[in-house]
Design an enzyme around this catalytic site. Structure first.
Site, PDB file in Angstrom:
ATOM      1  N   LYS A  81      -2.594  -1.461  -1.955  1.00  0.00           N
ATOM      2  CA  LYS A  81      -1.967  -2.448  -2.813  1.00  0.00           C
ATOM      3  C   LYS A  81      -1.124  -3.331  -1.664  1.00  0.00           C
ATOM      4  CE  LYS A  81      -0.112   0.462  -5.425  1.00  0.00           C
ATOM      5  NZ  LYS A  81      -0.922   1.818  -5.045  1.00  0.00           N
ATOM      6  N   THR A  82      -0.304  -2.829  -0.669  1.00  0.00           N
ATOM      7  CA  THR A  82       0.413  -3.736  -0.079  1.00  0.00           C
ATOM      8  C   THR A  82      -0.332  -4.506   1.003  1.00  0.00           C
ATOM      9  OG1 THR A  82       2.279  -1.974   0.112  1.00  0.00           O
ATOM     10  CG2 THR A  82       2.149  -3.637   1.817  1.00  0.00           C
ATOM     11  N   ASP A 126       6.875  -3.867  -4.980  1.00  0.00           N
ATOM     12  CA  ASP A 126       6.441  -2.550  -4.996  1.00  0.00           C
ATOM     13  C   ASP A 126       7.058  -1.588  -5.961  1.00  0.00           C
ATOM     14  OD1 ASP A 126       4.717  -0.570  -4.406  1.00  0.00           O
ATOM     15  OD2 ASP A 126       5.546  -0.031  -2.573  1.00  0.00           O
ATOM     16  N   THR A 175       2.038   2.276  -9.558  1.00  0.00           N
ATOM     17  CA  THR A 175       1.171   3.552  -9.407  1.00  0.00           C
ATOM     18  C   THR A 175       0.925   3.850 -10.770  1.00  0.00           C
ATOM     19  OG1 THR A 175       3.235   4.907  -9.058  1.00  0.00           O
ATOM     20  CG2 THR A 175       1.520   4.174  -7.075  1.00  0.00           C
ATOM     21  N   ARG A 234      -5.422   5.808   3.420  1.00  0.00           N
ATOM     22  CA  ARG A 234      -4.220   6.117   4.368  1.00  0.00           C
ATOM     23  C   ARG A 234      -4.534   7.625   4.658  1.00  0.00           C
ATOM     24  NH1 ARG A 234       0.589   5.476   1.178  1.00  0.00           N
ATOM     25  NH2 ARG A 234       1.024   3.468   2.091  1.00  0.00           N
TER      26      ARG A 234
END
Length: 361
Positions: A81-82, A126, A175, A234
């Site tokens: 997302k970032t 965020d 989220t 990640r």
């Protein structure tokens, strides 16, 4: 490589760097990962549907010479997302400002940020669902009319001063999309849901990262790491760095399937991506409670962890993998859990031994 930065968890012991398979990243790890981020949509691996739709949105905005519509990205931590927010800014040739919902506790905090934006700037917010209600209500007007009302004074003497804002693009990440109120969700022009990655996509992520890190990795080695990465880029990159360390110290520096498997066994990440906590939950459920049903609090005590840790850290992945099920009577293990842990369900043990029940066969 694609992943995102998320606000620090309230349970650092459960989701912090102590867990190699945690989807969240702390500040130090984020700095290490920054060099691996893709810079444009062509480099971005996976999320084909979201990427194609977002590409259309950005191309159309550039053709009109206008700022892009507000974008909402939802999905689990670590899926990109970032990274996508930074790509949106790069594709639009605009600067980006990054903040988070928990950091905006008052409407004045948001007003200060909005009033300092440049025209066309991308504001990445965020964990937007964790923003305070007053700031959230101010955001409605800012997104729709590019205007905010700043309240000066208190009580009957308070006055609202309208403040015009330059056109900007808000990229919200969450989220928990279900926690966003409908008025906020409706103001986003584009909404994209980030899915977990397939093993083949994670292999592409790992090969790309290995190239940037100048690592010698075989396709079988990348496949082994991808299979233990929980569908999350990640985690895949974190495991790759740990396997790199093992290969440099214990092997010849080349990451093969055997090297990757041995390295991740040292770090207690098994073939399906389960770590010590996950296996402890399954072991207690299977061996102490015969597969359940058992209450969450009882299971947490048996594991020696807090209830919230078991429920929020271990259970989501176990449920997604089909190893554990939540029922009204409590948690139960699935046949796949017995098989993965190498155990035989009690009913099969009784049948194999030819034992009879209390009232006969």
């Amino acid at each position: 490589m694609n992943w995102d930065e998320t606000a620090p968890s309230t349970d650092d012991a459960a989701t912090g760097p102590d867990r190699l398979v945690a989807a969240d990243a702390d500040g130090e790890e984020t700095a290490v990962e920054a060099a691996l981020r893709p810079k444009d949509l062509e480099e971005f691996v996976g999320q084909e549907r979201v990427r194609e739709q977002l590409d259309l949105v950005l191309r159309a905005a550039r053709a009109r010479g206008a700022t892009a519509d507000h974008v909402l990205l939802s999905g689990a931590p670590g899926l990109g997302k970032t990274t996508l927010s930074m790509i949106i800014a790069a594709e639009m040739g605009a600067p980006i400002r990054i903040t988070s919902g928990p950091a905006i506790q008052h409407a004045g905090d948001l007003a200060a940020i909005l009033s300092s934006l440049q025209e066309g700037e991308v504001l990445f917010l965020d964990e937007i669902h964790r923003m305070s209600r007053p700031a959230e209500e101010m955001l409605y007007m800012a997104m729709e009319d590019f205007r905010v009302d700043v309240i000066v004074g208190k009580g009957p003497g308070a006055t609202a001063i309208p403040l015009e804002l330059p056109p900007f693009t808000l990229v919200g990440a969450t989220t928990r999309a279900g926690l966003l109120p409908p008025p906020l969700r409706d103001r986003f022009g584009f909404t994209g849901h980030m899915e977990f990655y397939a093993p083949a996509e994670l292999e592409r992520v790992i090969h790309r990262s290995a190239g940037l890190l100048e690592l010698d990795i075989e396709p079988a080695g990348a496949a082994e790491i991808a299979g233990r990465s929980r569908g999350t880029p990640r985690i895949a990159n974190r495991l790759l760095r740990r396997v790199r360390d093992y290969a440099q110290v214990k092997a010849d520096g080349v990451i093969t399937r055997e090297t990757a498997a041995q390295a991740l066994d040292v770090y207690e990440v098994d073939g399906r991506g389960l770590d010590r906590l996950d296996r402890a939950v399954l072991t207690a459920l299977l061996k102490l409670f015969g597969g359940g049903p058992v209450g969450l609090s009882t299971l947490a005590v048996a594991v020696g962890e807090e209830r919230e840790t078991v429920e929020e850290v271990a259970e989501p992945f176990l449920v997604r993998e089909g190893l554990l099920a939540r029922t009204p009577r409590g948690r139960i293990a699935t046949p796949a859990a017995w098989s993965h842990m190498g155990l035989v369900p009690p009913q099969q043990q009784a049948g194999a031994g030819g034992q009879q029940g209390l009232f006969g066969p």
